[in-house]
Design a protein around this motif. Structure first.
Motif, short mmCIF file in Angstrom:
data_model
loop_
_atom_site.label_atom_id
_atom_site.label_comp_id
_atom_site.label_asym_id
_atom_site.label_seq_id
_atom_site.Cartn_x
_atom_site.Cartn_y
_atom_site.Cartn_z
N GLN A 52 29.96 85.18 -58.61
CA GLN A 52 31.36 84.81 -58.43
C GLN A 52 31.93 84.16 -59.69
OE1 GLN A 52 30.62 82.54 -54.66
NE2 GLN A 52 32.44 83.62 -53.94
N VAL A 53 31.14 83.30 -60.30
CA VAL A 53 31.59 82.62 -61.52
C VAL A 53 31.74 83.64 -62.65
CG1 VAL A 53 31.07 80.86 -63.24
CG2 VAL A 53 30.52 80.44 -60.83
N LEU A 54 30.78 84.54 -62.76
CA LEU A 54 30.84 85.57 -63.81
C LEU A 54 32.05 86.48 -63.63
CD1 LEU A 54 27.06 86.55 -64.11
CD2 LEU A 54 28.44 85.30 -65.79
N ALA A 55 32.41 86.75 -62.38
CA ALA A 55 33.58 87.60 -62.12
C ALA A 55 34.84 86.91 -62.63
CB ALA A 55 33.70 87.87 -60.62
N LEU A 56 34.93 85.59 -62.43
CA LEU A 56 36.08 84.85 -62.92
C LEU A 56 36.11 84.85 -64.45
CD1 LEU A 56 38.51 82.99 -62.38
CD2 LEU A 56 36.93 81.05 -62.33
N LEU A 57 34.93 84.77 -65.06
CA LEU A 57 34.82 84.75 -66.52
C LEU A 57 34.94 86.14 -67.14
CD1 LEU A 57 31.85 82.24 -66.86
CD2 LEU A 57 34.18 81.85 -67.69
#
Length: 259
Positions: A52-57
């Motif tokens: 999820q964090v990587l998707a935001l980044l």
């Protein structure tokens, strides 16, 4: 360092580079900000959360794994040949200074009259020189550390001495937050080393504050340039008045200026 801790550290670094706060991340993860802080402080990120964090980044796990794998000591200087390549191209020098200040590609394009193609070309060269690691969407990872300095007698500093120093010191240093101090004195050799270390820490504090304030709105910030210098030096007209030429007293002035 354990793998989970290394991944957490790398993610936190990527969030800082992207200017994403814990509050913004909490909205993306549908969690309370306090929960996000706790997850990161304890290193309790699950694979699903990492995705999820990587998707935001806008990164993938390969990028993150590369970040961890390449967590080697950052460079503190470039070679004289590499500096010569940087200073030979005004666009390249501009972009090098901007990325050292953690500017995004969008910030550079919004601020300076260079084209997207010129920016990409400069970033590509800086990647080849080992100054940055260029990633997708013109994102990058800085490969020089916070103590990085241009060679004191190298091509870049020679350029700035010739072109930037007169322009910098032409200012009155009387604006909000500005100051100019020139202090002369004779001190013990050991104390000179102490002052050198203090100046280095002050420079690092300035960089840390710059990075921390990247999340602030543009209207809340002002561009400053901090110049620190310390030499054993005597002004040339004074040197001509010495009773014993070549035997100048050890005078180490300190110049500090902000603009």
């Amino acid at each position: 360092m354990k793998a989970t801790q290394a991944l957490t550290t790398a993610l936190k670094a990527e969030l800082r580079r992207a200017g994403i706060t814990y509050a913004q991340l909490a909205v993306h993860l549908d969690l309370a900000e306090s929960s996000v802080k706790r997850i990161f402080s304890r290193g309790e990120l699950t694979l699903a959360r990492i995705d999820q964090v990587l998707a935001l980044l806008q990164l993938d796990f390969v990028d993150l794994a590369r970040e961890v794998a390449q967590a080697t000591p950052a460079r503190q200087a470039l070679s004289a040949e590499q500096e010569a390549a940087v200073v030979a191209d005004p666009h390249l020098l501009l972009v090098a200074i901007c990325v050292q200040a953690h500017w995004t590609a969008a910030q550079i394009l919004e601020t300076y009259a260079i084209t997207h193609a010129q920016l990409v070309a400069a970033l590509t060269v800086l990647d080849r020189l080992g100054f940055i690691e260029l990633r997708a969407h013109n994102r990058y990872r800085l490969k020089v550390d916070q103590t990085f300095r241009w060679r004191p007698d190298g091509p870049v500093m020679a350029f700035f001495r010739q072109h930037a120093v007169p322009d910098y010191f032409e200012g009155g240093f009387d604006g909000p937050g500005e100051q100019l101090a020139l202090v002369h004195g004779q001190i013990a050799h050991a104390r000179a080393a102490d002052f050198h270390d203090r100046l280095q820490r002050l420079a690092q504090d300035f960089v840390h504050q710059h990075v921390a304030d990247q999340v602030r709105p543009a209207g809340d910030k002002t561009a400053y340039t901090l110049v620190l210098g310390m030499r054993s030096w005597l002004f040339e007209p004074f040197r001509t008045l010495l009773r014993m030429p070549g035997a100048a007293p050890g005078i180490a002035p300190r110049a500090q200026a902000r603009r």
